[in-house]
Design an enzyme around this catalytic site. Structure first.
Site, PDB file in Angstrom:
ATOM      1  N   ASN A 149      22.708  55.079  51.229  1.00 38.61           N
ATOM      2  CA  ASN A 149      21.995  53.906  50.719  1.00 38.61           C
ATOM      3  C   ASN A 149      21.079  54.209  49.548  1.00 38.61           C
ATOM      4  O   ASN A 149      20.671  53.306  48.847  1.00 38.61           O
ATOM      5  CB  ASN A 149      21.185  53.266  51.853  1.00 38.61           C
ATOM      6  CG  ASN A 149      20.244  54.251  52.509  1.00 38.61           C
ATOM      7  OD1 ASN A 149      20.656  55.330  52.916  1.00 38.61           O
ATOM      8  ND2 ASN A 149      18.989  53.903  52.596  1.00 38.61           N
ATOM      9  N   THR A 172      21.009  34.854  72.960  1.00 40.86           N
ATOM     10  CA  THR A 172      21.577  33.599  72.462  1.00 40.86           C
ATOM     11  C   THR A 172      22.110  33.792  71.041  1.00 40.86           C
ATOM     12  O   THR A 172      21.428  34.393  70.205  1.00 40.86           O
ATOM     13  CB  THR A 172      20.489  32.512  72.462  1.00 40.86           C
ATOM     14  OG1 THR A 172      19.988  32.390  73.783  1.00 40.86           O
ATOM     15  CG2 THR A 172      21.044  31.178  71.998  1.00 40.86           C
ATOM     16  N   GLY A 182      24.067  41.359  57.369  1.00 42.89           N
ATOM     17  CA  GLY A 182      24.222  40.154  56.561  1.00 42.89           C
ATOM     18  C   GLY A 182      23.581  40.215  55.187  1.00 42.89           C
ATOM     19  O   GLY A 182      24.177  39.823  54.187  1.00 42.89           O
ATOM     20  N   GLN A 242      25.604  49.564  53.780  1.00 44.19           N
ATOM     21  CA  GLN A 242      25.502  49.617  52.324  1.00 44.19           C
ATOM     22  C   GLN A 242      26.869  49.441  51.657  1.00 44.19           C
ATOM     23  O   GLN A 242      26.948  48.991  50.528  1.00 44.19           O
ATOM     24  CB  GLN A 242      24.893  50.970  51.928  1.00 44.19           C
ATOM     25  CG  GLN A 242      24.273  51.000  50.554  1.00 44.19           C
ATOM     26  CD  GLN A 242      22.998  50.175  50.486  1.00 44.19           C
ATOM     27  OE1 GLN A 242      22.261  50.091  51.463  1.00 44.19           O
ATOM     28  NE2 GLN A 242      22.752  49.545  49.355  1.00 44.19           N
ATOM     29  N   THR A 253      20.275  47.400  62.185  1.00 48.99           N
ATOM     30  CA  THR A 253      19.551  48.382  63.005  1.00 48.99           C
ATOM     31  C   THR A 253      19.951  48.250  64.468  1.00 48.99           C
ATOM     32  O   THR A 253      20.208  49.249  65.152  1.00 48.99           O
ATOM     33  CB  THR A 253      18.023  48.170  62.864  1.00 48.99           C
ATOM     34  OG1 THR A 253      17.658  48.404  61.506  1.00 48.99           O
ATOM     35  CG2 THR A 253      17.254  49.103  63.769  1.00 48.99           C
ATOM     36  N   CYS A 264       5.936  55.521  55.560  1.00 50.17           N
ATOM     37  CA  CYS A 264       5.647  55.696  56.976  1.00 50.17           C
ATOM     38  C   CYS A 264       5.055  54.403  57.526  1.00 50.17           C
ATOM     39  O   CYS A 264       4.894  53.425  56.806  1.00 50.17           O
ATOM     40  CB  CYS A 264       4.692  56.861  57.199  1.00 50.17           C
ATOM     41  SG  CYS A 264       2.978  56.429  56.889  1.00 50.17           S
TER      42      CYS A 264
END
Lengths: 377, 356
Positions: A143, A229, A192, A171, A58, A316
C-alpha cells in the site's frame, strides 16, 4: 465515492428492510444484497457464495487470520505458525501479533528486497524447513510503494504443503486484474473505499470449502462465518463501485499509469537529489519518493497548505508520525524513511492535479529540507 | 503572518489559537508529542503528554477550523528537559523544567523548525504580554497576576520574543474559560495542569529515586550532629520541611527545614527556619529578554513561577547577576531561576548559583 455508487447508497438509505427478515421489505433488501454480491463476485471472478461481507477490510483481515489460525490449530495444535511479510498493513500485522501475544502463535516475517518485493526463496525455505504452518498471508500489492507481490508462486508452494493462503488485496482490487478463481487462493480481502465505494464496508472472499472460526458471533448472517446486520445501502454501493471498477479497470489503469509516469518524471526533474521508490511491476496509482534531507512531517504540512494531500506512513495511537516499517524493511535508514512520502492517484485524478503538484513541489521540498537541518534528528 | 499555534490540549492554548485566527493570522495548530510512550507520562486529563490531550488539541483545532499536526519532539524533550532535570537534581540543584521546556523546546526547536518551513511566529497560551514595536517588543506580566507566566518565559531572547505571540496576557483566566465556552471549545472546563508533566504521580522524590537509585546518606544539623539517614540527597529541596524522616525532635521543639544539600558528600543539612533567610542572590547563565542594563538598578526579583515579586537592587555584570533583596526570602535553592523585573517588564533571568 463515485457518483453512481453514492446515488445508489443514498437511494437505499431511504428504504427500509433488514435483509435477514422474511417479510416483504426484508425480501426486497435481500434481493439488493444478493445482486450486489453477484456484482462483487463478477468483479473479482469468484462465485457469489464465496463473498463474505464485512464491516471493513480490517475486519476481513482479522477474520481471515484469526479464523484460519484457530481452525488450523484446532485440527492440529502443531500448526501454530503464521508466515507473513515484513511490509504488511497494520490490519494484518496487528492481528498476527495479537495471536502471538495471546494465543501462543509463532510468526515468521519474510523479508523483502529494496523494491519491496517479497524474497520468495526465503519464504519457500521457511515452509520447507517447517511445514507445520497455520496460514501464509502476504499482501497482493504494497500500500505504500505499490509493489506487486509474487502471489502465484507463494500459493503454489504453500498449497504443495496443504497450507491455506490469504492475501490482503485492499490496495490492488480494482486497480489490477484479479481473478479469485484463477489464483486458486483460499481467502482474499477487499474494501469499499479504495474503489470508489463507501467507507465502512469490505469483504472476505473465501473458498467455499475453507473452514474458518468466526470472530464475530451472533445471527450468523454471512455463511455462519460473520454475524451482524447487513448494511444494505453500503453493500449496494459496494456492488455498484465494484462493477464500475471492473468495467473500467483497463482504461483507468492506462490513464493512471500515464499520469503517474508524468508525475514521477516531472517531480524528479523539479527536485534535485530526489528518487522514486518501488518496483517496475507496481500498482498504477502510487508514486513514492524520497527527498533526501527533507522532513516528511514538514513535507506533508506544507503540501497540505497548498491543497495537495500526501501520506508519510503511519502514526501511533497518539498521532505521532513514525518512520514507515515498509520503508525500513526495504533497507532504508530512519532518516531516509522520514524523508519519504507517497502520492496516490485515483480514477478521477487529472493532469491538472499533476501540474498543481509540480508547480509547488520544488519550494516545498526546499523548506522541508531547511526544517530537516534545524531538527536534531 | 503565518503562525504556529502550540496546542497542549488545554483551554489556554486553544483560546490563544482562536484569537490568533481572529487577529487575521494564517494559523496552523501543532501539538507536541513529548513522550515516546505517551502512557509513560501523565495519565490524568491535565497537562501535555497524553493521548487524551492530543485528541483534545485536535478537536479544538477542528472547532477553530485550522489544520492540525502532531510534531514528535520526544527526543528533544528527553535530552533537553528530562535528562537535564535529573542531572540538576543529582548535582544538588532544584531546576524548573517548564522554563527549560520553553527555552529549548517551544521557543527553540519548534520555533526554528517553523521558521525554516516559512512560518513567522509561534503563538502559545501563556499568560504574558508583549508591548512596544513589532521589531523590538518587550515582555511583560499578564494583567491577571494570579495566572501570570512571565516567570517561565524569562528565558526567551529578544529574537525569540520577536517571533512569539501571547494573545491571552490582557485577559483574566476566568474570562478565558468563558470565552472558550462561547467559542464552543469543549476544553473550556478542563482543569489546569500543575505538576511536572513528565512525573504523572506528582511524587518527584520517588520518580528521581527510580532513576538515580537509592543513595543513603546522613542528615545532619548545622553543627554536624547526625540526626538521621536519607535515601538520596537529590530527593530533597532547600526549604523542605515535610518528609525529612528524622525521628528525634529538635532541642527547642521547632520544625526543621532543609538548609543545604551537599551532593559530593551526599549530606542533607537541616536547621531552623531563620537559617533559610536569603538576602543576596548570585546568578549565572544569564538570559536577557532585552538590552542588558548597565550599573545598579532598582526592580523586583521573583524566584518561583507564582512567587512574590520582592523589591530589590540588581546588577548584571558579564555573565553574572547580583540581586540584593530589600526583605530576605526563605528557602531558595541553587538551580532555581531568578527573574528580574523592571515594574512589570521582564529584564532577564539567571540560574541561582549561590545565596548569602
Amino acid at each position: 465515492m463515485s457518483d453512481t455508487a453514492r446515488i445508489a447508497m443514498v437511494d437505499e438509505l431511504g428504504k427500509i428492510g433488514n435483509a435477514s427478515s422474511l417479510h416483504g421489505s426484508g425480501r426486497r433488501a435481500r434481493k439488493v444484497v444478493e445482486e450486489a454480491r453477484e456484482a462483487i463476485a463478477r468483479a473479482i471472478d469468484a462465485t457469489p457464495g464465496e463473498i463474505v461481507l464485512t464491516g471493513s477490510g480490517t475486519e476481513a483481515n482479522n477474520l481471515a487470520i484469526k479464523g484460519l489460525y484457530w481452525k488450523r490449530v484446532q485440527e492440529d495444535p502443531a500448526n501454530n505458525r503464521i508466515i507473513s511479510s515484513s511490509i504488511e498493513h497494520h490490519a494484518v500485522m496487528d492481528p498476527i501479533q495479537w495471536l502471538v501475544d495471546h494465543e501462543g502463535a509463532r510468526v515468521t516475517w519474510v523479508s523483502v528486497n529494496d523494491r519491496a518485493q517479497l524474497n520468495v526463496d526465503e519464504l519457500v525455505d521457511e515452509i520447507e524447513r517447517d511445514p507445520k504452518v497455520a496460514l501464509v498471508t502476504v499482501m497482493f500489492a504494497n500500500n505504500e510503494v505499490g509493489t506487486l507481490q509474487p502471489i502465484t508462486r507463494i500459493i503454489e508452494v504453500a498449497h504443495k504443503y496443504g497450507i491455506p493462503v490469504h492475501t490482503d488485496a485492499v490496495q490492488a482490487f480494482g486497480k489490477v486484474p484479479l481473478s479469485f478463481e484463477n489464483l486458486d487462493i483460499d481467502a482474499l480481502t477487499i474494501s469499499g473505499h479504495k474503489i470508489g465505494g463507501p467507507l465502512g464496508i469490505g469483504a472476505l472472499i473465501v473458498k467455499k470449502d475453507l473452514k474458518l472460526t468466526p470472530v464475530l458471533h451472533g445471527g450468523g448472517q454471512e455463511r455462519d462465518i460473520r454475524s451482524g446486520t447487513l448494511d444494505t445501502p453500503a453493500i449496494r454501493a459496494l456492488g455498484v463501485a465494484a462493477q464500475e471498477a471492473h468495467d473500467h479497470l483497463s482504461d483507468r489503469a492506462v490513464r493512471m499509469s500515464a499520469l503517474r509516469a508524468d508525475l514521477t518524471a516531472r517531480v524528479l526533474a523539479e527536485v534535485p537529489d530526489s528518487r522514486s521508490n518501488g518496483d517496475t511491476d507496481t500498482l498504477p496509482g502510487i508514486a513514492h519518493f524520497t527527498f533526501a534531507g527533507a522532513e516528511g512531517d514538514a513535507l506533508l504540512l506544507l503540501l497540505d497548505a497548498q491543497g495537495i494531500e500526501s501520506s508519510t506512513g503511519s502514526a501511533c495511537s497518539a498521532g505521532v508520525p513514525r518512520p514507515s516499517h515498509v520503508l525500513v524493511a526495504m533497507g532504508m535508514s530512519e532518516p531516509e524513511a522520514r524523508a519519504s512520502l507517497r502520492f496516490s492517484l485515483g480514477f478521477n485524478s487529472t493532469s491538472a492535479d499533476i501540474d498543481a503538484l509540480v508547480s509547488v513541489i520544488g519550494g516545498v521540498v526546499e523548506r522541508a529540507r531547511r526544517a530537516g537541518q534545524v531538527s536534531k534528528r | 503572518m503565518r503562525v504556529i499555534a502550540a496546542m497542549s490540549g488545554g483551554v489556554d492554548s486553544a483560546v490563544a489559537a482562536a484569537r490568533a485566527v481572529e487577529a487575521g493570522h494564517d494559523v496552523v495548530g501543532v501539538h507536541l508529542a513529548l513522550s515516546a510512550n505517551p502512557q509513560a507520562y501523565r495519565s490524568g486529563a491535565r497537562g501535555c503528554c497524553t493521548i487524551e490531550d492530543s485528541r483534545d488539541a485536535r478537536r479544538a483545532a477542528d472547532v477553530i477550523g485550522i489544520p492540525f499536526y502532531i510534531w514528535d519532539m520526544a527526543d528533544e524533550f528527553r535530552a533537553d528537559v528530562v535528562e537535564n532535570f535529573i542531572a540538576e537534581y543529582a548535582a544538588g540543584n532544584t531546576p524548573n523544567p517548564c522554563l527549560r521546556c520553553n527555552e529549548k523546546i517551544k521557543f527553540e526547536a519548534v520555533l526554528n523548525r517553523g521558521i525554516a518551513m516559512g512560518f513567522d511566529a509561534v503563538v502559545t497560551g501563556h499568560y504574558a504580554q508583549l508591548r512596544g514595536s513589532a521589531e523590538s517588543p518587550t515582555l511583560h506580566r499578564a494583567v491577571d497576576h494570579g495566572k501570570d507566566q512571565s516567570y517561565v518565559l524569562a528565558v526567551l531572547t529578544p529574537a525569540q520574543i520577536r517571533h512569539s505571540l501571547f494573545p491571552l496576557g490582557d485577559t483574566p483566566k476566568e474570562e478565558i474559560r468563558k470565552e472558550a465556552e462561547r467559542r464552543g471549545l469543549s476544553v473550556a472546563n478542563k482543569p489546569d495542569s500543575h505538576d511536572i508533566c513528565f512525573i504523572p504521580s506528582g511524587d518527584n522524590a520517588g520518580w528521581l529515586r527510580d532513576r538515580l537509585g537509592v543513595a543513603e546518606g546522613p542528615i545532619v544539623d548545622e553543627e554536624g550532629n547526625h540526626l538521621g539517614t536519607h535515601q538520596g540527597a537529590f530527593t530533597y529541596t532547600i526549604g523542605q520541611r515535610k518528609g525529612l524522616g528524622i525521628s528525634q525532635p529538635s532541642d527547642d521543639g521547632r520544625a526543621r527545614y532543609v538548609l543545604k544539600i551537599e551532593p559530593v558528600s551526599n549530606t542533607v543539612v537541616v536547621g531552623a527556619h531563620e537559617a533559610l533567610a536569603v538576602s543576596t542572590i548570585l546568578g549565572e547563565k544569564l538570559r536577557m529578554c532585552g538590552p542588558t542594563p548597565q550599573g545598579v538598578h532598582r526592580g523586583f526579583a521573583q524566584v518561583r513561577a507564582h512567587g512574590a515579586a520582592i523589591p530589590c537592587a540588581y546588577e548584571f555584570v558579564g555573565d553574572a547577576l547580583t540581586v540584593v533583596l530589600d526583605e530576605p526570602l526563605h528557602g531558595l535553592a541553587t538551580g532555581q531561576a531568578v527573574v528580574v523585573y523592571d515594574g512589570d517588564r521582564v529584564v532577564g533571568s539567571a540560574t541561582v548559583s549561590a545565596t548569602l
